[in-house]
Motif scaffolding. Structure first.
Motif, PDB file in Angstrom:
ATOM      1  N   VAL A 173      41.445   8.281   9.318  1.00  0.00           N
ATOM      2  CA  VAL A 173      42.076   8.453  10.410  1.00  0.00           C
ATOM      3  C   VAL A 173      41.062   8.783  11.753  1.00  0.00           C
ATOM      4  CG1 VAL A 173      44.012   9.559  11.299  1.00  0.00           C
ATOM      5  CG2 VAL A 173      44.020   9.141   8.889  1.00  0.00           C
ATOM      6  N   LEU A 174      41.138   7.368  12.857  1.00  0.00           N
ATOM      7  CA  LEU A 174      40.134   8.255  13.389  1.00  0.00           C
ATOM      8  C   LEU A 174      40.896   9.081  15.108  1.00  0.00           C
ATOM      9  CD1 LEU A 174      39.451   4.525  14.124  1.00  0.00           C
ATOM     10  CD2 LEU A 174      38.060   6.385  13.311  1.00  0.00           C
ATOM     11  N   MET A 175      42.593   8.084  15.697  1.00  0.00           N
ATOM     12  CA  MET A 175      42.726   9.088  17.161  1.00  0.00           C
ATOM     13  C   MET A 175      44.532   8.639  16.764  1.00  0.00           C
ATOM     14  SD  MET A 175      41.476   6.730  20.058  1.00  0.00           S
ATOM     15  CE  MET A 175      43.206   6.561  20.865  1.00  0.00           C
ATOM     16  N   LEU A 176      44.768   9.240  18.025  1.00  0.00           N
ATOM     17  CA  LEU A 176      46.557   9.676  18.652  1.00  0.00           C
ATOM     18  C   LEU A 176      46.481   9.155  19.954  1.00  0.00           C
ATOM     19  CD1 LEU A 176      49.525   9.772  17.578  1.00  0.00           C
ATOM     20  CD2 LEU A 176      49.310  11.385  19.270  1.00  0.00           C
ATOM     21  N   GLY A 177      47.012   8.387  19.810  1.00  0.00           N
ATOM     22  CA  GLY A 177      47.798   7.372  21.347  1.00  0.00           C
ATOM     23  C   GLY A 177      48.699   7.313  21.714  1.00  0.00           C
ATOM     24  N   VAL A 192      34.055   0.426  16.411  1.00  0.00           N
ATOM     25  CA  VAL A 192      32.933   0.411  17.456  1.00  0.00           C
ATOM     26  C   VAL A 192      32.000   2.063  18.017  1.00  0.00           C
ATOM     27  CG1 VAL A 192      31.421  -1.048  18.660  1.00  0.00           C
ATOM     28  CG2 VAL A 192      33.339  -2.242  17.504  1.00  0.00           C
ATOM     29  N   GLY A 193      31.162   1.796  17.085  1.00  0.00           N
ATOM     30  CA  GLY A 193      31.577   3.488  17.699  1.00  0.00           C
ATOM     31  C   GLY A 193      32.123   5.254  17.504  1.00  0.00           C
ATOM     32  N   ALA A 194      31.846   6.057  18.447  1.00  0.00           N
ATOM     33  CA  ALA A 194      33.036   6.953  18.362  1.00  0.00           C
ATOM     34  C   ALA A 194      34.290   6.739  19.329  1.00  0.00           C
ATOM     35  CB  ALA A 194      32.715   8.028  19.971  1.00  0.00           C
ATOM     36  N   ALA A 195      35.374   7.563  18.600  1.00  0.00           N
ATOM     37  CA  ALA A 195      36.619   7.451  18.759  1.00  0.00           C
ATOM     38  C   ALA A 195      37.034   8.139  19.361  1.00  0.00           C
ATOM     39  CB  ALA A 195      38.250   7.536  17.179  1.00  0.00           C
ATOM     40  N   CYS A 196      36.595   9.045  19.512  1.00  0.00           N
ATOM     41  CA  CYS A 196      37.238  10.674  20.682  1.00  0.00           C
ATOM     42  C   CYS A 196      36.107  10.777  21.787  1.00  0.00           C
ATOM     43  CB  CYS A 196      36.560  11.501  19.206  1.00  0.00           C
ATOM     44  SG  CYS A 196      37.541  12.821  20.299  1.00  0.00           S
ATOM     45  N   HIS A 197      36.811  11.111  22.720  1.00  0.00           N
ATOM     46  CA  HIS A 197      36.367  11.689  23.769  1.00  0.00           C
ATOM     47  C   HIS A 197      35.382  12.326  24.167  1.00  0.00           C
ATOM     48  CE1 HIS A 197      39.331  14.261  24.333  1.00  0.00           C
ATOM     49  NE2 HIS A 197      38.453  15.076  25.009  1.00  0.00           N
ATOM     50  N   GLY A 230      33.010  11.968  21.614  1.00  0.00           N
ATOM     51  CA  GLY A 230      31.777  11.531  21.426  1.00  0.00           C
ATOM     52  C   GLY A 230      31.834  11.292  19.802  1.00  0.00           C
ATOM     53  N   ASP A 231      32.693  12.137  19.276  1.00  0.00           N
ATOM     54  CA  ASP A 231      33.034  12.127  17.837  1.00  0.00           C
ATOM     55  C   ASP A 231      33.438  10.403  17.296  1.00  0.00           C
ATOM     56  OD1 ASP A 231      31.512  14.393  18.070  1.00  0.00           O
ATOM     57  OD2 ASP A 231      33.685  15.952  18.082  1.00  0.00           O
ATOM     58  N   ARG A 232      33.364  10.903  15.582  1.00  0.00           N
ATOM     59  CA  ARG A 232      33.868   9.232  15.462  1.00  0.00           C
ATOM     60  C   ARG A 232      34.903   9.470  15.743  1.00  0.00           C
ATOM     61  NH1 ARG A 232      33.686   4.452  13.455  1.00  0.00           N
ATOM     62  NH2 ARG A 232      35.120   3.931  11.969  1.00  0.00           N
ATOM     63  N   THR A 233      35.251  10.525  14.880  1.00  0.00           N
ATOM     64  CA  THR A 233      37.172  10.623  14.820  1.00  0.00           C
ATOM     65  C   THR A 233      37.415  11.893  15.412  1.00  0.00           C
ATOM     66  OG1 THR A 233      38.917  11.129  13.420  1.00  0.00           O
ATOM     67  CG2 THR A 233      37.248  12.091  13.001  1.00  0.00           C
ATOM     68  N   CYS A 234      38.514  12.072  16.708  1.00  0.00           N
ATOM     69  CA  CYS A 234      39.339  12.539  16.909  1.00  0.00           C
ATOM     70  C   CYS A 234      40.015  14.425  16.076  1.00  0.00           C
ATOM     71  CB  CYS A 234      40.515  13.573  18.181  1.00  0.00           C
ATOM     72  SG  CYS A 234      40.456  11.278  19.290  1.00  0.00           S
ATOM     73  N   PHE A 235      39.701  14.081  14.808  1.00  0.00           N
ATOM     74  CA  PHE A 235      40.028  14.878  14.030  1.00  0.00           C
ATOM     75  C   PHE A 235      38.928  15.795  13.148  1.00  0.00           C
ATOM     76  CE2 PHE A 235      43.340  12.169  14.590  1.00  0.00           C
ATOM     77  CZ  PHE A 235      44.321  12.560  14.604  1.00  0.00           C
ATOM     78  N   ASP A 236      38.069  15.902  13.739  1.00  0.00           N
ATOM     79  CA  ASP A 236      36.777  17.159  12.886  1.00  0.00           C
ATOM     80  C   ASP A 236      36.552  17.788  14.065  1.00  0.00           C
ATOM     81  OD1 ASP A 236      35.312  15.709  14.799  1.00  0.00           O
ATOM     82  OD2 ASP A 236      34.312  14.664  14.122  1.00  0.00           O
ATOM     83  N   ALA A 237      37.201  18.617  14.777  1.00  0.00           N
ATOM     84  CA  ALA A 237      37.168  19.194  15.238  1.00  0.00           C
ATOM     85  C   ALA A 237      37.127  20.989  14.199  1.00  0.00           C
ATOM     86  CB  ALA A 237      38.069  19.181  16.774  1.00  0.00           C
TER      87      ALA A 237
END
Length: 131
Positions: free
Chosen positions: A42-46, A104-109, A111-118
């Motif tokens: 799971v990469l991000m939610l928009g 391709v590259g980071a999904a999170c603003h 610079g992380d691969r996913t927004c859900f690794d914080a």
């Protein structure tokens, strides 16, 4: 490719059969979860309105509605971290779309691969003091 207002209530090029299945927030949006198509990550939610979903379906690139900037944005146009759409599915309630992408590259603003690794929130963990 930007606009100053989302398109709820205005004609959209989105297929009426698809538009009729959507259950939108009061401001005309549906949640859009981006998932890496081959790993399930799971990469991000928009957020998408009818026009953003139409653009996503027809261009093969994820287009979202920025609630803070009040404009459309195509993932990767400024960062180069593109989401190539592999498939789009609507959930059983019609209020969330799942966009399976090749990221391709980071999904999170950030610079992380996913927004859900914080930071993981573990069930049963003690609440911070004062809560």
């Amino acid at each position: 490719m930007s606009s100053t207002t989302p398109s709820p209530g205005r004609p959209s090029a989105l297929d009426p059969a698809i538009a009729g299945r959507l259950k939108r927030t009061p401001d005309g949006l549906v949640a859009a979860i981006a998932q890496q198509y081959d790993t399930g990550e799971v990469l991000m939610l928009g957020w998408m309105d009818d026009e953003a979903l139409h653009r996503t379906l027809t261009t093969g690139r994820c287009t979202y509605w920025s609630r803070s900037r009040r404009e459309y944005w195509v993932k990767g146009d400024t960062s180069g971290h593109v989401q190539h759409v592999k498939s789009v599915s609507l959930d059983c309630d019609g209020d969330t779309v799942l966009v399976r992408v090749d990221q391709v590259g980071a999904a999170c603003h950030t610079g992380d691969r996913t927004c859900f690794d914080a930071g993981r929130l573990d069930p049963g963990a003690p609440a911070p003091a004062g809560h």
